[in-house]
Design an enzyme around this catalytic site. Structure first.
Site, PDB file in Angstrom:
ATOM      1  N   SER A 162       7.972   0.751  16.535  1.00 42.29           N
ATOM      2  CA  SER A 162       6.688   0.620  17.225  1.00 42.29           C
ATOM      3  C   SER A 162       6.953   0.141  18.639  1.00 42.29           C
ATOM      4  O   SER A 162       7.977  -0.490  18.907  1.00 42.29           O
ATOM      5  CB  SER A 162       5.818  -0.398  16.500  1.00 42.29           C
ATOM      6  OG  SER A 162       4.711  -0.746  17.312  1.00 42.29           O
ATOM      7  N   TYR A 200       5.743  -8.855  12.712  1.00 45.61           N
ATOM      8  CA  TYR A 200       5.660  -7.391  12.870  1.00 45.61           C
ATOM      9  C   TYR A 200       6.603  -6.930  13.985  1.00 45.61           C
ATOM     10  O   TYR A 200       7.422  -6.028  13.792  1.00 45.61           O
ATOM     11  CB  TYR A 200       4.219  -6.968  13.180  1.00 45.61           C
ATOM     12  CG  TYR A 200       4.053  -5.465  13.316  1.00 45.61           C
ATOM     13  CD1 TYR A 200       4.158  -4.626  12.194  1.00 45.61           C
ATOM     14  CD2 TYR A 200       3.805  -4.864  14.549  1.00 45.61           C
ATOM     15  CE1 TYR A 200       4.013  -3.255  12.306  1.00 45.61           C
ATOM     16  CE2 TYR A 200       3.662  -3.491  14.676  1.00 45.61           C
ATOM     17  CZ  TYR A 200       3.763  -2.688  13.553  1.00 45.61           C
ATOM     18  OH  TYR A 200       3.627  -1.327  13.678  1.00 45.61           O
TER      19      TYR A 200
HETATM   20  N1  LIG Z   1      -1.037   3.408  13.823  1.00 47.68           N
HETATM   21  C1  LIG Z   1      -0.429   2.876  14.870  1.00 47.68           C
HETATM   22  O1  LIG Z   1      -1.059   2.637  15.909  1.00 47.68           O
HETATM   23  C2  LIG Z   1       1.041   2.581  14.820  1.00 47.68           C
HETATM   24  C3  LIG Z   1       1.659   2.147  15.992  1.00 47.68           C
HETATM   25  C4  LIG Z   1       3.015   1.877  15.980  1.00 47.68           C
HETATM   26  C5  LIG Z   1       3.745   2.034  14.812  1.00 47.68           C
HETATM   27  N2  LIG Z   1       3.142   2.439  13.672  1.00 47.68           N
HETATM   28  C6  LIG Z   1       3.966   2.580  12.463  1.00 47.68           C
HETATM   29  O2  LIG Z   1       3.758   3.841  11.881  1.00 47.68           O
HETATM   30  C7  LIG Z   1       3.879   3.743  10.464  1.00 47.68           C
HETATM   31  C8  LIG Z   1       2.640   4.359   9.806  1.00 47.68           C
HETATM   32  O3  LIG Z   1       1.459   3.711  10.237  1.00 47.68           O
HETATM   33  P1  LIG Z   1      -0.013   4.287   9.970  1.00 47.68           P
HETATM   34  O4  LIG Z   1      -0.877   3.690  11.005  1.00 47.68           O
HETATM   35  O5  LIG Z   1       0.068   5.752   9.823  1.00 47.68           O
HETATM   36  O6  LIG Z   1      -0.350   3.600   8.541  1.00 47.68           O
HETATM   37  P2  LIG Z   1      -1.562   3.872   7.541  1.00 47.68           P
HETATM   38  O7  LIG Z   1      -2.554   4.811   8.126  1.00 47.68           O
HETATM   39  O8  LIG Z   1      -1.997   2.527   7.135  1.00 47.68           O
HETATM   40  O9  LIG Z   1      -0.859   4.636   6.311  1.00 47.68           O
HETATM   41  C9  LIG Z   1      -0.085   3.942   5.404  1.00 47.68           C
HETATM   42  C10 LIG Z   1       0.517   4.883   4.348  1.00 47.68           C
HETATM   43  O10 LIG Z   1       1.461   4.134   3.597  1.00 47.68           O
HETATM   44  C11 LIG Z   1       1.096   4.089   2.223  1.00 47.68           C
HETATM   45  N3  LIG Z   1       1.387   2.747   1.726  1.00 47.68           N
HETATM   46  C12 LIG Z   1       0.785   1.589   2.095  1.00 47.68           C
HETATM   47  N4  LIG Z   1       1.313   0.553   1.424  1.00 47.68           N
HETATM   48  C13 LIG Z   1       2.279   1.060   0.625  1.00 47.68           C
HETATM   49  C14 LIG Z   1       3.180   0.483  -0.321  1.00 47.68           C
HETATM   50  N5  LIG Z   1       3.192  -0.823  -0.580  1.00 47.68           N
HETATM   51  N6  LIG Z   1       4.038   1.297  -0.953  1.00 47.68           N
HETATM   52  C15 LIG Z   1       4.032   2.635  -0.716  1.00 47.68           C
HETATM   53  N7  LIG Z   1       3.215   3.230   0.162  1.00 47.68           N
HETATM   54  C16 LIG Z   1       2.336   2.458   0.814  1.00 47.68           C
HETATM   55  C17 LIG Z   1      -0.383   4.434   2.185  1.00 47.68           C
HETATM   56  O11 LIG Z   1      -0.763   5.059   0.974  1.00 47.68           O
HETATM   57  P3  LIG Z   1      -1.218   4.223  -0.339  1.00 47.68           P
HETATM   58  O12 LIG Z   1      -2.245   3.244   0.126  1.00 47.68           O
HETATM   59  O13 LIG Z   1      -1.713   5.237  -1.309  1.00 47.68           O
HETATM   60  O14 LIG Z   1       0.027   3.554  -0.831  1.00 47.68           O
HETATM   61  C18 LIG Z   1      -0.478   5.417   3.344  1.00 47.68           C
HETATM   62  O15 LIG Z   1      -0.058   6.697   2.928  1.00 47.68           O
HETATM   63  C19 LIG Z   1       4.108   2.270  10.168  1.00 47.68           C
HETATM   64  O16 LIG Z   1       5.486   2.038   9.985  1.00 47.68           O
HETATM   65  C20 LIG Z   1       3.606   1.588  11.403  1.00 47.68           C
HETATM   66  O17 LIG Z   1       4.233   0.344  11.600  1.00 47.68           O
HETATM   67  C21 LIG Z   1       1.795   2.718  13.654  1.00 47.68           C
END
Ligand SMILES: NC(=O)c1ccc[n+]([C@@H]2O[C@H](COP(=O)([O-])OP(=O)(O)OC[C@H]3O[C@@H](n4cnc5c(N)ncnc54)[C@H](OP(=O)(O)O)[C@@H]3O)[C@@H](O)[C@H]2O)c1
Ligand SMILES: *[C@@H]1O[C@H](CO)[C@@H](O)[C@H](O)[C@H]1NC(C)=O
Ligand SMILES: *[C@@H]1O[C@H](CO)[C@@H](O)[C@H](O)[C@H]1NC(C)=O
Ligand SMILES: *[C@@H]1O[C@H](CO)[C@@H](O)[C@H](O)[C@H]1NC(C)=O
Length: 306
Positions: free
Chosen positions: A183, A196
């Site tokens: 990130s 984080y």
């Molecule tokens: N969104 C941003 O702005 C942003 C910015 C920088 C970095 N990131 C990084 O990008 C990645 C994805 O972020 P996102 O925003 O796309 O997240 P998200 O929308 O919250 O999606 C999370 C996904 O992970 C699964 N998940 C959650 N907890 C889990 C667990 N304990 N075991 C297995 N699966 C699990 C969820 O499905 P279930 O609930 O069915 O398990 C879902 O498919 C992360 O590593 C985050 O740190 C995101």
């Protein structure tokens, strides 16, 4: 004889040349650079956290590019739903789903995940996407021990465990790509998100180290460090210039595979990362402190009023 002024001019010109090169490369990468043919790494892509946000968008984009997909996340219902949608959109693609909770440090669980579900497929690309952040920015001592453990398990442990299990077969085949989601928060100090930010900095350094370690084995290791993307985790619901939808983000990030070992994945995030990492820390620290302190305040008063 070369004078001090000449040396100064030379250093200045070299500085300008390096930055001009970087700028032109940025423009090329954001416009006409062709994508790598991903199938050269293998037939299957494994995506963790594949049912929502960035992971889901990666899965669709891989399917569009002809790769079979293993989707991993907690809820089997959501997994079935997504797998079915992918297959009706891309009928030639095979999918596999695995319900697994990455909020664990138990190595035997990771081993059986690999043995039961992953060891038989030709894994070309592994995307370590699953991750967790805070509910809202807070002081370290306000963060629950449960949340701290989940942050370490999901952002650090799951990546090391899974990669360690997948890498040997890639080394044998002399091909493969491993993509770790870091990130922009891992690229500079983020007050009120210390755990984080720390886990994401770990991802960055770990990926870069492995990238060098595995370069002569035919394995491409990439660290993807997004800025803010529309998702449930970011709690941002509307796209804007600097906040892409996950689909746009994944399309752009996937086109950097094979080229960029550390990338923000998206042109606007590249500009943000450049700014945040090149500002003097006395400025960037203050900006980050004020931004997250006020987010914390707003979140707390919202909670009170509920
Ligand atoms: N969104 C941003 O702005 C942003 C910015 C920088 C970095 N990131 C990084 O990008 C990645 C994805 O972020 P996102 O925003 O796309 O997240 P998200 O929308 O919250 O999606 C999370 C996904 O992970 C699964 N998940 C959650 N907890 C889990 C667990 N304990 N075991 C297995 N699966 C699990 C969820 O499905 P279930 O609930 O069915 O398990 C879902 O498919 C992360 O590593 C985050 O740190 C995101
Ligand atoms: C992670 O697992 C622990 C122990 O089972 C649990 O107490 C905690 O609530 C979980 N955290 C998250 C965010 O799922
Ligand atoms: C990241 O990528 C490398 C690539 O091989 C992988 O081995 C490593 O375990 C991944 N995880 C982290 C935290 O960087
Ligand atoms: C966020 O979560 C809700 C409820 O679980 C879900 O309906 C929605 O599709 C999710 N994704 C995004 C990007 O908002």
């Amino acid at each position: 004889m070369i004078s001090i002024i000449d040396i100064g001019t030379l250093i200045g010109l070299a500085f300008i040349a390096v930055h001009l090169y970087k700028f032109l490369n940025f423009v090329y990468a954001s416009t006409i650079r062709p994508s790598t043919n991903l199938k050269k790494y293998g037939d299957w892509a494994v995506v963790t956290g594949a049912t929502d946000g960035i992971g889901k968008a990666y899965a669709y984009e891989f399917a569009k590019r002809g790769m079979n997909i293993v989707l991993i996340s907690r809820s089997q219902d959501k997994l079935n739903d997504e797998a079915q949608k992918i297959q009706s959109k891309y009928p030639k693609i095979q999918t596999k789903t695995v319900a697994f909770d990455f909020n664990t440090s138990d190595d035997s669980k990771y081993e059986s995940l690999y043995k039961q579900h992953l060891s038989q497929v030709d894994i070309g690309v592994l995307v370590n996407n699953v991750g967790i952040s805070y509910d809202h920015p807070m002081y370290l001592e306000e963060l629950s021990v449960d949340r701290i453990n989940a942050l370490v398990n999901m952002n650090v442990k799951s990546m090391i465990a899974l990669t360690r299990l997948v890498v040997p077969s890639m080394i044998t085949k002399k091909r493969g790509a491993i993509i770790n989601l870091s990130s922009i928060s891992g690229m500079s100090p983020i007050p009120f998100l210390s755990v984080y930010s720390g886990t994401k900095a770990f991802v960055h350094r770990f990926s870069n180290s492995l990238s060098v370690e595995l370069a002569d084995k035919g394995i491409f290791v990439q660290c993807v460090a997004p800025g803010i993307v529309v998702s449930n985790m970011s709690k941002v619901r509307k796209p804007s210039l600097f906040v892409p939808l996950p689909e746009a983000y994944a399309r752009s990030a996937i086109s950097t595979i094979g080229y960029e070992r550390t990338t923000s994945g998206y042109w606007a995030h590249k500009i943000q990362t450049y700014l945040i990492t090149s500002l003097p820390s006395i400025v960037s620290d203050k900006v980050m402190y004020d931004m997250h302190a006020s987010q914390r305040k707003r979140a707390l008063s919202k909670k009170k009023s509920q």
